[in-house]
Design an enzyme around this catalytic site. Structure first.
Site, PDB file in Angstrom:
ATOM      1  N   LYS A  12       0.802  -0.941  -0.094  1.00  0.00           N
ATOM      2  CA  LYS A  12      -0.137  -0.074   0.116  1.00  0.00           C
ATOM      3  C   LYS A  12       0.908   1.047  -0.150  1.00  0.00           C
ATOM      4  O   LYS A  12       2.145   1.171   0.405  1.00  0.00           O
ATOM      5  CB  LYS A  12      -0.790   0.045   1.126  1.00  0.00           C
ATOM      6  CG  LYS A  12      -1.977  -0.999   1.391  1.00  0.00           C
ATOM      7  CD  LYS A  12      -2.981  -0.945   2.378  1.00  0.00           C
ATOM      8  CE  LYS A  12      -4.002  -1.854   2.337  1.00  0.00           C
ATOM      9  NZ  LYS A  12      -4.821  -1.753   3.289  1.00  0.00           N
ATOM     10  N   TYR A  52     -12.641  -1.924  -3.930  1.00  0.00           N
ATOM     11  CA  TYR A  52     -13.247  -2.286  -2.596  1.00  0.00           C
ATOM     12  C   TYR A  52     -14.640  -2.366  -2.413  1.00  0.00           C
ATOM     13  O   TYR A  52     -15.114  -1.966  -1.199  1.00  0.00           O
ATOM     14  CB  TYR A  52     -12.496  -1.082  -1.855  1.00  0.00           C
ATOM     15  CG  TYR A  52     -11.252  -1.489  -1.148  1.00  0.00           C
ATOM     16  CD1 TYR A  52     -10.819  -2.451  -0.414  1.00  0.00           C
ATOM     17  CD2 TYR A  52     -10.126  -0.416  -0.987  1.00  0.00           C
ATOM     18  CE1 TYR A  52      -9.382  -2.817   0.282  1.00  0.00           C
ATOM     19  CE2 TYR A  52      -8.865  -0.652  -0.546  1.00  0.00           C
ATOM     20  CZ  TYR A  52      -8.453  -1.990  -0.208  1.00  0.00           C
ATOM     21  OH  TYR A  52      -7.203  -2.147   0.687  1.00  0.00           O
ATOM     22  N   ARG A 105       2.454  -6.715   9.206  1.00  0.00           N
ATOM     23  CA  ARG A 105       1.623  -5.357   9.667  1.00  0.00           C
ATOM     24  C   ARG A 105       1.976  -4.733  10.853  1.00  0.00           C
ATOM     25  O   ARG A 105       2.155  -3.646  11.143  1.00  0.00           O
ATOM     26  CB  ARG A 105      -0.149  -5.500   9.685  1.00  0.00           C
ATOM     27  CG  ARG A 105      -0.526  -5.653   8.310  1.00  0.00           C
ATOM     28  CD  ARG A 105      -1.914  -6.123   8.180  1.00  0.00           C
ATOM     29  NE  ARG A 105      -2.572  -5.755   6.832  1.00  0.00           N
ATOM     30  CZ  ARG A 105      -3.785  -6.774   6.590  1.00  0.00           C
ATOM     31  NH1 ARG A 105      -4.278  -7.583   7.417  1.00  0.00           N
ATOM     32  NH2 ARG A 105      -4.324  -6.227   5.569  1.00  0.00           N
ATOM     33  N   ASN A 115      -1.749   0.107   6.710  1.00  0.00           N
ATOM     34  CA  ASN A 115      -1.271  -1.144   7.275  1.00  0.00           C
ATOM     35  C   ASN A 115      -0.470  -1.827   6.251  1.00  0.00           C
ATOM     36  O   ASN A 115      -0.351  -3.122   6.426  1.00  0.00           O
ATOM     37  CB  ASN A 115      -2.758  -2.055   8.111  1.00  0.00           C
ATOM     38  CG  ASN A 115      -3.530  -2.291   6.701  1.00  0.00           C
ATOM     39  OD1 ASN A 115      -3.421  -1.837   5.693  1.00  0.00           O
ATOM     40  ND2 ASN A 115      -4.659  -3.161   6.945  1.00  0.00           N
ATOM     41  N   HIS A 118      -2.115  -5.270   1.623  1.00  0.00           N
ATOM     42  CA  HIS A 118      -3.535  -6.178   1.613  1.00  0.00           C
ATOM     43  C   HIS A 118      -3.222  -7.286   1.126  1.00  0.00           C
ATOM     44  O   HIS A 118      -2.336  -7.739  -0.097  1.00  0.00           O
ATOM     45  CB  HIS A 118      -4.273  -5.324   0.494  1.00  0.00           C
ATOM     46  CG  HIS A 118      -5.625  -6.069   0.009  1.00  0.00           C
ATOM     47  ND1 HIS A 118      -6.768  -6.039   0.871  1.00  0.00           N
ATOM     48  CD2 HIS A 118      -6.041  -6.638  -0.917  1.00  0.00           C
ATOM     49  CE1 HIS A 118      -7.557  -6.703   0.042  1.00  0.00           C
ATOM     50  NE2 HIS A 118      -7.127  -7.211  -0.910  1.00  0.00           N
ATOM     51  N   GLU A 129      -9.892 -10.569  -7.442  1.00  0.00           N
ATOM     52  CA  GLU A 129      -8.770  -9.446  -7.373  1.00  0.00           C
ATOM     53  C   GLU A 129      -7.591  -9.744  -8.314  1.00  0.00           C
ATOM     54  O   GLU A 129      -7.103  -8.554  -8.849  1.00  0.00           O
ATOM     55  CB  GLU A 129      -8.192  -9.559  -5.807  1.00  0.00           C
ATOM     56  CG  GLU A 129      -9.390  -9.193  -4.864  1.00  0.00           C
ATOM     57  CD  GLU A 129      -9.012  -9.077  -3.541  1.00  0.00           C
ATOM     58  OE1 GLU A 129      -7.778  -9.136  -3.197  1.00  0.00           O
ATOM     59  OE2 GLU A 129      -9.813  -8.583  -2.770  1.00  0.00           O
TER      60      GLU A 129
END
Ligand code: CMP
Length: 136
Positions: A12, A52, A105, A115, A118, A129
């Protein structure tokens, strides 16, 4: 028989911003994952909203989508036996505060939003995904 499974992983914006992508990739490799596809991209808020969509009704949806589209991310197709569950174990709890020692994390996460990684939560969602980011 090929019992390897594939899952989607995203590094991320908070982790890419801190230039942690190579270190995190080594963590996956060290746990037996093959990175069979990867790309660094910067998605739009609209794309993040599509990705999402399952969280659409959640109070954090808008902030989550704004965040995922706030900077570059690295998306990867990870492969190994039981990839979905093994990736979730390696990532640790969603909130870094609750994540166990040694998890990504715990090591890299800053907050429940930032965090760092994903990962798909089921084999079925992994297919959806992966198709979202690697549909060529
Ligand atoms: P991720 O695994 O990418 O899936 C959805 C994300 O929503 C999750 O990681 C968190 O970063 C973010 N999020 C923000 N607030 C919450 C919350 N209260 N509960 C769960 N996820 C949250």
């Amino acid at each position: 028989m090929n019992d390897k499974e594939q899952t989607l992983s995203i590094i991320k914006p908070d982790a890419v911003e801190r230039n942690l992508q190579d270190e995190i990739k080594q963590e996956f490799i060290g746990k037996g994952f093959e990175i069979i596809k990867e790309k660094k991209i910067h998605i739009s808020k609209e794309e993040a909203e599509k990705f999402y969509k399952v969280h659409e009704s959640k109070p954090f949806y808008n902030d989550l989508c704004a965040y995922l589209s706030s900077g570059p991310i690295v998306v990867m197709n990870l492969q190994r036996k039981n990839a979905v569950i093994e990736n979730r174990k390696l990532m640790g709890a969603t909130n870094p505060k609750d994540a166990e020692d040694g998890t990504l994390r715990k090591k890299y996460g800053i907050s429940i939003d930032k965090n760092s990684v994903h990962g798909s939560d089921s084999v079925e969602n992994a297919k959806i995904e992966l198709d979202f980011f690697f549909n060529d």
